[in-house]
Design an enzyme around this catalytic site. Structure first.
Site, mmCIF file in Angstrom:
data_model
loop_
_atom_site.group_PDB
_atom_site.id
_atom_site.type_symbol
_atom_site.label_atom_id
_atom_site.label_comp_id
_atom_site.label_asym_id
_atom_site.label_seq_id
_atom_site.Cartn_x
_atom_site.Cartn_y
_atom_site.Cartn_z
ATOM 1 N N ASP A 195 0.867 -1.195 0.000
ATOM 2 C CA ASP A 195 0.000 0.000 0.000
ATOM 3 C C ASP A 195 0.896 1.235 0.000
ATOM 4 O OD1 ASP A 195 -2.460 1.511 0.202
ATOM 5 O OD2 ASP A 195 -1.921 1.921 2.278
ATOM 6 N N SER A 196 0.285 2.374 -0.343
ATOM 7 C CA SER A 196 1.029 3.634 -0.293
ATOM 8 C C SER A 196 1.472 3.956 1.138
ATOM 9 C CB SER A 196 0.145 4.772 -0.810
ATOM 10 O OG SER A 196 -1.007 4.881 -0.003
ATOM 11 N N CYS A 233 -4.184 -1.434 -2.216
ATOM 12 C CA CYS A 233 -4.369 0.006 -2.372
ATOM 13 C C CYS A 233 -5.280 0.190 -3.585
ATOM 14 C CB CYS A 233 -3.005 0.656 -2.614
ATOM 15 S SG CYS A 233 -3.079 2.417 -3.007
ATOM 16 N N GLU A 265 -2.868 9.298 7.617
ATOM 17 C CA GLU A 265 -1.407 9.103 7.674
ATOM 18 C C GLU A 265 -0.800 9.966 8.790
ATOM 19 O OE1 GLU A 265 1.105 7.285 5.500
ATOM 20 O OE2 GLU A 265 -0.700 6.067 5.311
ATOM 21 N N CYS A 301 -11.155 2.775 -0.333
ATOM 22 C CA CYS A 301 -9.754 3.117 -0.046
ATOM 23 C C CYS A 301 -9.391 2.341 1.204
ATOM 24 C CB CYS A 301 -9.608 4.617 0.200
ATOM 25 S SG CYS A 301 -7.980 5.088 0.824
ATOM 26 N N HIS A 306 -7.393 2.830 3.482
ATOM 27 C CA HIS A 306 -7.203 3.616 4.705
ATOM 28 C C HIS A 306 -8.520 3.819 5.470
ATOM 29 C CE1 HIS A 306 -3.314 4.763 2.975
ATOM 30 N NE2 HIS A 306 -3.010 5.415 4.083
HETATM 31 N N1 DGL Z 1 -4.920 3.072 0.660
HETATM 32 C C1 DGL Z 1 -4.883 3.753 -0.609
HETATM 33 C C2 DGL Z 1 -6.143 3.398 -1.396
HETATM 34 O O1 DGL Z 1 -6.737 2.364 -1.110
HETATM 35 C C3 DGL Z 1 -4.637 5.209 -0.372
HETATM 36 C C4 DGL Z 1 -4.108 5.903 -1.530
HETATM 37 C C5 DGL Z 1 -3.336 7.155 -1.211
HETATM 38 O O2 DGL Z 1 -2.187 7.044 -0.806
HETATM 39 O O3 DGL Z 1 -3.889 8.237 -1.436
HETATM 40 O O4 DGL Z 1 -6.535 4.067 -2.315
#
Ligand code: DGL
Length: 272
Positions: free
Chosen positions: A8-9, A71, A156, A190, A192
């Site tokens: 993931d990011s 992600c 984050e 998402c 997150h």
């Molecule tokens: N967890 C990522 C997603 O599912 C987040 C993406 C981001 O870094 O903006 O889209």
């Protein structure tokens, strides 16, 4: 070791990893969070593709035969290219799976009004991936989307619980609902966002169901491994977990341990 890679990011993929471990505890997992370059949601297609390919190659080089792109933004913007154009050259026997398709496959089952809302990053919304995929599996459903560009930075940076953070979240949820009053199912598109699920549910009418992806992705992986025994045999099973981050490992360990409820000792990597 040939762990299942989870990318993931940043921290969001940990919400998927948690469910993968609950559903498939016997496997080894290697998590990679590109925290130094998060968020991806506001980056261009080319940049997200480049970053995601680097991460996938890193996980391959560390023994992963199978990588889950946990992600949505990367699944929307990079997955197909990597599967179709890169994999045949760099690792024809390895596999990369995403999180959008499993979610889109099942979400129609939850909606009585056939009116579905999606909350996601700007990149995922722009890609229209959810609209296209949900319509493939449930053509009678209408899909409304709302981009929430501030949510990933709030999560984050651990500020999602503040008064201002909650205001931003409430505004985006209301903006989605105002698009159609019949929305009865909302996908958290998402990885997150599950950390916000309780709050989101608290501001919605009881009749609206909020769908998080973790258990859906875990069920889908379990099914994939049954259908692909040749891959299943290549995934090692010692129940071990290892973490990589492109940011400070000290900070990652503190934050990530809150998601998983265990002590974490991550390793710093430079993605390039
Ligand atoms: N967890 C990522 C997603 O599912 C987040 C993406 C981001 O870094 O903006 O889209």
């Amino acid at each position: 070791m040939q762990p299942i890679g989870v990318f993931d990011s940043g921290y969001g993929g940990l919400t998927i990893l948690k469910d993968l471990r609950e559903r498939l505890p016997e496997y080894d997992y290697l998590y990679l969070g590109d925290n130094a370059r998060a968020p991806y949601g506001t980056q261009s297609f080319d940049v997200v593709y480049e970053f995601t390919l680097q991460a996938v190659k890193e996980l391959f080089s560390r023994g992963c035969e199978l990588v889950i792109v946990a992600c949505n933004t990367a699944s929307a913007k990079a997955l197909r290219s990597i599967q179709q154009n890169d994999l045949p050259h760099i690792a024809p026997n390895k596999r990369v799976l995403g999180v959008i398709r499993p979610s889109a496959e099942i979400v129609g089952d939850f909606s009585s009004s056939r009116t579905i809302g999606v909350l996601a990053t700007q990149g995922t919304v722009q890609s229209e991936s959810y609209v296209i995929e949900i319509n493939n599996f449930a053509p009678d459903c209408t899909v409304y989307q709302q981009a929430c560009p501030l949510w990933v930075p709030l999560i984050e940076n651990n500020e999602f619980d503040s008064h201002a953070g909650r205001e931003f979240i409430r505004n985006d949820v209301n903006a989605l609902l105002s698009q159609n009053e019949n929305i009865d199912t909302i996908v958290l598109g998402c990885t997150h966002y599950p950390v916000l699920k309780d709050y989101i549910e608290s501001i919605l009418p009881d009749s609206v169901k909020v769908v998080a992806q973790g258990s859906i992705v875990a069920d889908s992986l379990a099914d994939y491994l049954i259908r692909h025994p040749e891959m299943e045999e290549r995934c090692t099973k010692k129940g071990q977990l290892h973490f990589l981050t492109s940011e400070s490992p000290e900070e990652f360990d503190i934050n990530a341990s809150k998601y998983l409820g265990i002590d974490i000792h991550s390793e710093h990597i430079i993605l390039q």
